[in-house]
Scaffold this active site. Structure first.
Site, PDB file in Angstrom:
ATOM      1  N   GLU A  45     -85.460  20.993  12.193  1.00 10.50           N
ATOM      2  CA  GLU A  45     -86.300  21.635  11.171  1.00 10.50           C
ATOM      3  C   GLU A  45     -86.815  20.550  10.243  1.00 10.50           C
ATOM      4  O   GLU A  45     -86.017  19.799   9.659  1.00 10.50           O
ATOM      5  CB  GLU A  45     -85.520  22.686  10.378  1.00 10.50           C
TER       6      GLU A  45
ATOM      7  N   GLU B   2     -89.276  31.383  14.265  1.00 11.59           N
ATOM      8  CA  GLU B   2     -88.163  32.231  13.838  1.00 11.59           C
ATOM      9  C   GLU B   2     -88.670  33.652  13.612  1.00 11.59           C
ATOM     10  O   GLU B   2     -89.857  33.870  13.328  1.00 11.59           O
ATOM     11  CB  GLU B   2     -87.586  31.654  12.527  1.00 11.59           C
TER      12      GLU B   2
ATOM     13  N   GLN C  59     -92.819  25.996  10.442  1.00 14.49           N
ATOM     14  CA  GLN C  59     -92.698  26.661  11.724  1.00 14.49           C
ATOM     15  C   GLN C  59     -94.099  26.827  12.298  1.00 14.49           C
ATOM     16  O   GLN C  59     -95.072  26.769  11.559  1.00 14.49           O
ATOM     17  CB  GLN C  59     -92.000  28.000  11.559  1.00 14.49           C
TER      18      GLN C  59
ATOM     19  N   ASN D 277     -76.710  27.375  13.651  1.00 18.31           N
ATOM     20  CA  ASN D 277     -77.730  26.776  12.794  1.00 18.31           C
ATOM     21  C   ASN D 277     -77.173  26.666  11.379  1.00 18.31           C
ATOM     22  O   ASN D 277     -76.549  27.617  10.875  1.00 18.31           O
ATOM     23  CB  ASN D 277     -78.972  27.689  12.780  1.00 18.31           C
ATOM     24  N   GLU D 278     -77.398  25.544  10.744  1.00 20.38           N
ATOM     25  CA  GLU D 278     -77.004  25.340   9.347  1.00 20.38           C
ATOM     26  C   GLU D 278     -75.635  25.973   9.070  1.00 20.38           C
ATOM     27  O   GLU D 278     -75.473  26.830   8.189  1.00 20.38           O
ATOM     28  CB  GLU D 278     -78.075  25.864   8.392  1.00 20.38           C
TER      29      GLU D 278
ATOM     30  N   TYR E 224     -86.344  18.973   4.807  1.00 16.83           N
ATOM     31  CA  TYR E 224     -87.642  19.507   4.368  1.00 16.83           C
ATOM     32  C   TYR E 224     -88.237  18.613   3.293  1.00 16.83           C
ATOM     33  O   TYR E 224     -87.517  17.940   2.545  1.00 16.83           O
ATOM     34  CB  TYR E 224     -87.468  20.931   3.816  1.00 16.83           C
TER      35      TYR E 224
HETATM   36  O1  AHR Z   1     -87.255  27.453   8.300  1.00 12.54           O
HETATM   37  C1  AHR Z   1     -86.773  28.358   7.336  1.00 12.54           C
HETATM   38  C2  AHR Z   1     -85.267  28.292   7.156  1.00 12.54           C
HETATM   39  O2  AHR Z   1     -84.917  27.046   6.634  1.00 12.54           O
HETATM   40  C3  AHR Z   1     -84.434  28.394   8.405  1.00 12.54           C
HETATM   41  O3  AHR Z   1     -84.200  29.705   8.785  1.00 12.54           O
HETATM   42  C4  AHR Z   1     -83.151  27.742   7.997  1.00 12.54           C
HETATM   43  O4  AHR Z   1     -82.472  27.165   9.083  1.00 12.54           O
HETATM   44  C5  AHR Z   1     -83.579  26.731   6.963  1.00 12.54           C
HETATM   45  O5  AHR Z   1     -82.808  26.784   5.829  1.00 12.54           O
END
Ligand code: AHR
Length: 512
Positions: free
Chosen positions: A306, A26, A355, A173-174, A249
């Site tokens: 992600e 990103e 990332q 995204n999201e 995450y």
């Molecule tokens: O990876 C960091 C951020 O986490 C991304 O930009 C977003 O999609 C997520 O909330």
């Protein structure tokens, strides 16, 4: 106590899509600028501004795809700002990530050149949140249309005659958050609309991925599946999207404001991290179960685009840059995820760690002062596991209970395993998550003959150990003599907090 397991070498599971070993880059912190891209004037060896040591390190992982330009950034990105002469490209503010200025010097052509150098497929996330259907539709035309058309002419004017091949296309995204704060039904309508105008040109076939749920928001997935309108046993007929995503995450800290240090953690925190990582099994199984109700033939893909650890940033670094170190604990988070990915190979078509360089659970850290490049423990897990890419999964069944320990109000199984075969070779991955106790496993290899085995181990004296420019090989794989094959039985010794891979040739006629 030895854990007894069984692998039936002659009972194939689903193929593990190589794209579950995918990556994510990103415009965030030093991922693109200072990570992948150093600019044409840099003294660091580069091609067209792309840092070549980063490329070389990632090629060794057989990196299958790279998602770009975000993340949250994708829904503020206007692709036409990132084409043409660099000095004429407009500057914007990267409002999500540090409020820094983005000069758009890394744009479409630079990203596609990066993918070509990596030998990776591009996965482009289009802007739904603040863009337009026309803007997204024209980006597809610019990238993939051959012949004469306004966007193809513009691409040629910018120096690229041939269209590129682009398969993976993200519709925002999201959308539930930074991608527009939409409800599931609002977004589902938008995804259909945007997806409709992302055309297939020539023989380029887009694989459109709708922005999916946050963690365990199964209702989001259900709303998207209903939009596809293929209840029952019919196969997908709509072309609006072919897959939907989910983000998960690994968070350990008590609050978002206190996510814990990436390197200074105690054993309790380690176990809490492992519990959070292992939750990916429940997340994938939950979304897959919802999808099964609407798509029993599994023609719609699930994409975990992600995933990874998210700790507090390193002291003294910009909080908006999400720069964190990476220890053996991160490596075990990765290995546990891959075991789960392999078990869900029938639905999971892609996954992208967040990332690749200098951000969150990175493979590569670059030092802004010395320019040194450091490979993280997570990098080594990707490397040791790369034989699972496009391999046929094999179930690992347990005959005796695996070791476990109480963690808060739950129980953590501290042994994780998965297996596959490809090109006549067996690959078994094993992780011991226990901080202080070794584990021994005896695997009964049935239905085939494994000729000889080699093993690698990734471990270190302390879970907190990590690699730095001054000590780049503190955590790296080495040969492991704790894997012994005797008469169809594979015994593996796993020291505390270790990751081991065992490979062995399958005798001709017994497999493949
Ligand atoms: O990876 C960091 C951020 O986490 C991304 O930009 C977003 O999609 C997520 O909330």
């Amino acid at each position: 106590m030895t854990v007894e397991a069984v692998i039936n070498l002659d009972i194939d599971g689903p193929r593990i899509n190589r794209h579950v070993y995918g990556h994510f880059a990103e415009h965030l912190g030093r991922c693109i600028y200072g990570g992948f891209y150093v600019g044409e004037d840099s003294g660091i060896p580069h091609e067209g501004g792309i840092r070549l040591d980063v490329v070389e390190a990632l090629r060794a992982l057989d990196i299958p795809n790279l998602r770009w330009p975000g993340g949250c950034f994708a829904d503020e990105y206007h692709w036409q700002d990132g084409i043409g002469p660099r000095e004429q490209r407009p500057v914007m503010v990267n409002t999500h990530w540090g409020g820094v200025e983005e000069n758009n010097h890394f744009g479409t052509h630079e990203f596609m050149a990066l993918c070509e150098l990596l030998g990776a497929e591009p996965y482009i996330s289009g802007n739904v949140g603040s863009g337009t259907v026309r803007e997204m539709s024209e980006w597809v035309e610019y990238l993939t249309r051959d012949g004469d058309s306004p966007m193809a002419r513009l691409r040629k004017a910018n120096g690229r005659d041939e269209p590129w091949r682009v398969r993976f296309w993200g519709l925002g995204n999201e959308a539930w958050g930074c991608g527009g704060n939409m409800t599931a039904s609002q977004y589902a309508t938008e995804a259909r609309r945007y997806g409709t105008y992302c055309r297939d040109y020539g023989d380029n076939r887009l694989y459109k991925i709708a922005a999916g749920a946050n963690g365990t928001d199964y209702a989001w997935t259900e709303t998207l599946m209903k939009q596809l309108g293929h209840l029952g046993c019919r196969r997908v007929t709509t072309t609006a999207f072919h897959a939907l995503s989910v983000h998960h995450y690994t968070l350990t800290g008590p609050t978002w404001e206190d996510k814990g240090s990436a390197t200074a953690f105690d054993t309790d925190e380690h176990y809490r991290t492992m519990v959070a990582a292992a939750r990916i099994e429940e997340v994938l199984a939950g979304h897959a179960a919802v999808m099964d109700c609407y798509d029993p033939t599994r023609s719609v893909g699930l994409v975990l685009d992600e995933w990874g650890t998210w700790f507090d940033v390193e002291p003294g670094t910009n909080p908006g840059f999400l720069y964190q170190q990476n220890t053996l604990r991160d490596a075990l988070v990765a290995s546990v995820h891959f075991d789960v990915f392999h078990r869900h190979a029938d639905r999971l078509v892609m996954a992208n760690i967040a990332q690749t360089v200098n951000v969150l659970q990175a493979m590569i850290l670059t030092d802004p002062d010395s320019n040194a490049l450091v490979l993280t423990p997570t990098y080594h897990v990707f490397r040791m596991n790369r034989g699972h890419q496009d391999a046929t999964s094999l179930r690992v069944d347990l005959r005796t209970a695996p070791p476990s320990r109480p963690v808060g109000d739950t129980t953590l199984t501290t042994l994780s395993m998965s297996a596959s075969h490809k090109d006549g070779r067996l690959l078994v991955s094993l992780s011991n998550l226990d901080a202080s106790s070794a584990a021994d496993v005896e695997i009964d290899l049935r239905g085939g003959t494994v000729e000889a085995v080699d093993a690698l181990i990734l471990t270190s004296a302390a879970l907190q150990d990590h690699n730095t420019p001054g000590s780049p090989a503190a955590v790296e794989p080495r040969p492991h003599d704790g894997a012994v094959l005797t008469g169809g039985r594979l015994r593996v010794h796993l020291p505390p907090h270790s990751f081991v891979t065992v490979t062995g040739g399958l005798a001709t006629g017994s497999r493949d």
